[in-house]
Design a protein around this motif. Structure first.
Motif, PDB file in Angstrom:
ATOM      1  N   ASN A   1       6.592  18.262   1.024  1.00 17.87           N
ATOM      2  CA  ASN A   1       6.429  17.404  -0.358  1.00 17.87           C
ATOM      3  C   ASN A   1       5.201  16.683  -0.286  1.00 17.87           C
ATOM      4  N   ALA A   2       4.825  16.731  -1.611  1.00 20.01           N
ATOM      5  CA  ALA A   2       3.669  15.837  -2.006  1.00 20.01           C
ATOM      6  C   ALA A   2       3.815  14.442  -2.085  1.00 20.01           C
ATOM      7  N   ALA A   3       3.069  13.379  -1.532  1.00 20.00           N
ATOM      8  CA  ALA A   3       3.364  12.396  -1.586  1.00 20.00           C
ATOM      9  C   ALA A   3       3.299  11.763  -3.009  1.00 20.00           C
ATOM     10  N   PRO A   4       4.118  10.753  -3.299  1.00 19.56           N
ATOM     11  CA  PRO A   4       4.113  10.062  -4.471  1.00 19.56           C
ATOM     12  C   PRO A   4       2.631   9.204  -4.850  1.00 19.56           C
ATOM     13  N   LEU A   5       2.178   9.432  -6.103  1.00 19.86           N
ATOM     14  CA  LEU A   5       0.918   8.831  -6.624  1.00 19.86           C
ATOM     15  C   LEU A   5       1.244   7.303  -6.894  1.00 19.86           C
ATOM     16  N   ILE A   6       0.567   6.380  -6.113  1.00 25.96           N
ATOM     17  CA  ILE A   6       0.831   4.899  -6.256  1.00 25.96           C
ATOM     18  C   ILE A   6      -0.348   4.492  -7.139  1.00 25.96           C
ATOM     19  N   LEU A   7      -0.280   3.994  -8.389  1.00 25.89           N
ATOM     20  CA  LEU A   7      -1.634   3.358  -8.991  1.00 25.89           C
ATOM     21  C   LEU A   7      -1.584   2.031  -8.810  1.00 25.89           C
TER      22      LEU A   7
ATOM     23  N   GLY B   1      -2.729  -4.875  -0.276  1.00 32.22           N
ATOM     24  CA  GLY B   1      -2.350  -3.677   0.506  1.00 32.22           C
ATOM     25  C   GLY B   1      -3.002  -2.331   0.109  1.00 32.22           C
ATOM     26  N   TYR B   2      -3.838  -2.436  -0.941  1.00 32.41           N
ATOM     27  CA  TYR B   2      -4.185  -1.197  -1.190  1.00 32.41           C
ATOM     28  C   TYR B   2      -5.108  -0.371  -0.250  1.00 32.41           C
ATOM     29  N   PRO B   3      -6.195  -1.172   0.448  1.00 31.47           N
ATOM     30  CA  PRO B   3      -6.919  -0.617   1.532  1.00 31.47           C
ATOM     31  C   PRO B   3      -6.033  -0.107   2.576  1.00 31.47           C
ATOM     32  N   GLU B   4      -4.937  -0.910   3.094  1.00 28.96           N
ATOM     33  CA  GLU B   4      -4.381  -0.471   4.373  1.00 28.96           C
ATOM     34  C   GLU B   4      -3.327   0.688   3.954  1.00 28.96           C
ATOM     35  N   LEU B   5      -2.871   0.682   2.673  1.00 24.80           N
ATOM     36  CA  LEU B   5      -2.078   1.862   2.342  1.00 24.80           C
ATOM     37  C   LEU B   5      -2.966   3.374   2.143  1.00 24.80           C
ATOM     38  N   LEU B   6      -4.094   3.256   1.714  1.00 29.49           N
ATOM     39  CA  LEU B   6      -5.046   4.257   1.774  1.00 29.49           C
ATOM     40  C   LEU B   6      -5.595   4.679   3.037  1.00 29.49           C
ATOM     41  N   SER B   7      -5.655   3.564   4.065  1.00 30.65           N
ATOM     42  CA  SER B   7      -5.950   3.957   5.407  1.00 30.65           C
ATOM     43  C   SER B   7      -4.920   4.777   6.120  1.00 30.65           C
TER      44      SER B   7
ATOM     45  N   GLY C   1      -2.960   6.909   4.752  1.00 33.74           N
ATOM     46  CA  GLY C   1      -2.844   8.315   4.448  1.00 33.74           C
ATOM     47  C   GLY C   1      -1.890   8.204   2.926  1.00 33.74           C
ATOM     48  N   CYS C   2      -1.559   7.299   2.470  1.00 33.91           N
ATOM     49  CA  CYS C   2      -0.622   7.014   1.319  1.00 33.91           C
ATOM     50  C   CYS C   2      -1.569   7.654   0.015  1.00 33.91           C
ATOM     51  N   ASN C   3      -0.883   8.100  -0.973  1.00 34.92           N
ATOM     52  CA  ASN C   3      -1.644   8.686  -2.069  1.00 34.92           C
ATOM     53  C   ASN C   3      -1.771   7.559  -3.099  1.00 34.92           C
ATOM     54  N   VAL C   4      -2.979   6.855  -3.080  1.00 34.90           N
ATOM     55  CA  VAL C   4      -2.817   5.326  -3.757  1.00 34.90           C
ATOM     56  C   VAL C   4      -4.441   5.614  -4.520  1.00 34.90           C
ATOM     57  N   GLN C   5      -4.325   5.242  -5.849  1.00 32.33           N
ATOM     58  CA  GLN C   5      -5.404   5.333  -6.527  1.00 32.33           C
ATOM     59  C   GLN C   5      -5.694   3.677  -7.340  1.00 32.33           C
ATOM     60  N   LEU C   6      -6.944   3.260  -7.364  1.00 30.10           N
ATOM     61  CA  LEU C   6      -7.251   2.135  -7.942  1.00 30.10           C
ATOM     62  C   LEU C   6      -7.592   2.178  -9.545  1.00 30.10           C
ATOM     63  N   LEU C   7      -7.130   1.288 -10.226  1.00 26.38           N
ATOM     64  CA  LEU C   7      -7.298   1.480 -12.044  1.00 26.38           C
ATOM     65  C   LEU C   7      -7.668  -0.019 -12.181  1.00 26.38           C
TER      66      LEU C   7
ATOM     67  N   ARG D   1      11.925   7.457  -1.340  1.00 25.33           N
ATOM     68  CA  ARG D   1      11.184   8.451  -0.485  1.00 25.33           C
ATOM     69  C   ARG D   1       9.951   7.979   0.029  1.00 25.33           C
ATOM     70  N   SER D   2       9.564   8.754   1.102  1.00 21.32           N
ATOM     71  CA  SER D   2       8.390   8.365   1.902  1.00 21.32           C
ATOM     72  C   SER D   2       6.896   8.167   0.767  1.00 21.32           C
ATOM     73  N   LEU D   3       6.380   7.456   0.949  1.00 21.47           N
ATOM     74  CA  LEU D   3       4.825   7.372   0.547  1.00 21.47           C
ATOM     75  C   LEU D   3       3.786   8.486   1.205  1.00 21.47           C
ATOM     76  N   VAL D   4       4.120   8.929   2.493  1.00 21.01           N
ATOM     77  CA  VAL D   4       3.096   9.520   3.199  1.00 21.01           C
ATOM     78  C   VAL D   4       3.379  11.097   2.939  1.00 21.01           C
ATOM     79  N   SER D   5       2.566  11.894   2.722  1.00 20.66           N
ATOM     80  CA  SER D   5       2.730  13.423   2.351  1.00 20.66           C
ATOM     81  C   SER D   5       3.733  14.134   3.433  1.00 20.66           C
ATOM     82  N   GLY D   6       4.493  14.941   3.101  1.00 21.11           N
ATOM     83  CA  GLY D   6       5.577  15.717   4.110  1.00 21.11           C
ATOM     84  C   GLY D   6       6.764  14.680   4.743  1.00 21.11           C
TER      85      GLY D   6
END
Length: 367
Positions: A2-8, A30-36, A38-44, A361-366
């Motif tokens: 499963n692809a990880a959800p995108l958190i914007l 928490g953005y840097p920590e979630l990025l580290s 392996g979560c699918n997070v982007q900054l806008l 669901r999980s935020l981590v891919s798979g």
């Protein structure tokens, strides 16, 4: 898999600079920590969805009229509507400012936003908040996952919205805000710019025999006493860098934060940053104190009287000035609380749980 959800993460312009080396990361929630992790997070950045600084008269009027009617800035809402396509790919949009959270809530209610919205509400509801605004907030935020950074504020928000609001303990970057190895200076520091800072009470409480008081603020404060120094500082304009603020905290004998009567967690970031530096924090015992389980009088901080209590503040300052060993013990206990509970990593872990619950669901891919 499963692809990880995108958190914007939709943030105010300037927050993205905190991603660099040597900057505290707490205001990225928490953005840097979630990025580290392996979560699918982007900054806008809000400027990318049309938000401007210094609106002209027409835009300012649109903003003011709708805000007067329902407490939601009108121009900001229009810009979010115009740029709503920027959120099409997101599964969840996370915001930490009221204008963005309310605006996205309105879009969601009208079916113009597919993504779930998670919103840290700060200063949204006060006793003076008009009833029509409360009704508008309840409508706009019906399907939004609202969080609060203070225990009491969560209860106030829950009552206004007609449902429970989760408390998210705010945590600071304990790697950046650290105990100094150098000797401290012979001064006391007070710092902060929000409208609930009560510097008038602090100045009236400060006695000639007390150490030098340094007040860092952009608020209109003036003092004629020989042992008071006003330093004009503004986080947004970076008139003082984070490193300079840290040095001021590390070299202070202790920190004093005078707060007016409010249900909002005024002084939270400054208090926790100072505690991470191993400093004793004197703070007003006000309704919005964010965590009464961990902010314990005489153990991890010192309550310096009720809001507006000049004599109580004077007595608290006099006592802590005369007890350097007690200051050291409270500061050490304060640092331990930051290391165990009120740090950016723990905040990110808790936020991850909220996000996974919201999405189911999980935020981590798979996952």
């Amino acid at each position: 898999m499963n692809a990880a959800p995108l958190i914007l993460y939709l943030v105010k312009e300037g927050r993205e600079t905190r991603l660099g080396e040597g900057s505290p990361r707490e205001f990225l929630y928490g953005y840097p920590e979630l990025l580290s992790a392996g979560c699918n997070v982007q900054l806008l950045v809000d400027a990318e969805v049309g938000f401007e600084r210094g609106l002209n008269k027409a835009k300012g009027l649109i903003n003011a009229v709708l805000h007067l009617l329902c407490g939601i800035p009108g121009w900001g809402l229009i810009q979010l509507w115009r740029h709503r396509h920027r959120f099409d790919a997101a599964d969840l949009v996370f915001v930490g400012t009221n204008t963005l959270g309310l605006g996205l809530g309105v879009l969601h209610r009208f079916g113009l936003l597919r993504a779930r919205v998670m919103f840290i509400a700060m200063g949204l509801i006060e006793p003076s908040t008009p009833a029509r605004w409360r009704r508008a907030y309840r409508w706009a935020l019906r399907d939004v996952h609202v969080l609060s950074l203070a225990q009491h504020d969560a209860k106030i928000l829950g009552a206004a919205l007609g449902r429970p609001v989760d408390y998210l303990p705010f945590g600071v970057d304990s790697d950046f805000w650290q105990v100094a190895t150098k000797d401290v200076g012979n001064y006391v520091l007070s710092i902060g710019n929000d409208r609930h800072r009560d510097y008038d009470t602090l100045l009236r409480a400060w006695r000639p025999e007390f150490p030098l008081l340094r007040i860092v603020t952009r608020l209109p404060v003036s003092a004629s006493a020989a042992n008071v120094e006003i330093i004009h500082g503004d986080w947004h304009r970076q008139s003082l860098s984070d490193t300079e603020v840290r040095t001021l905290m590390q070299q202070a004998s202790f920190i004093v934060l005078p707060i007016r009567k409010t249900v909002q967690p005024s002084g939270q970031s400054a208090a926790l940053q100072a505690m991470a530096c191993g400093k004793t924090v004197l703070i007003t015992d006000f309704p919005g104190l964010w965590n009464r389980d961990l902010m314990r009088d005489g153990a991890t901080c010192v309550f310096a009287g009720a809001p507006g209590d000049v004599e109580g503040l004077t007595a608290a300052v006099a006592a802590i000035c005369s007890e350097p060993e007690r200051r050291g013990a409270i500061g050490a206990a304060a640092r331990k609380v930051i290391e165990s509970e009120l740090n950016a990593q723990r905040m990110a872990e808790r936020l991850l749980t909220h996000m996974e619950t919201a999405l189911g669901r999980s935020l981590v891919s798979g996952g």
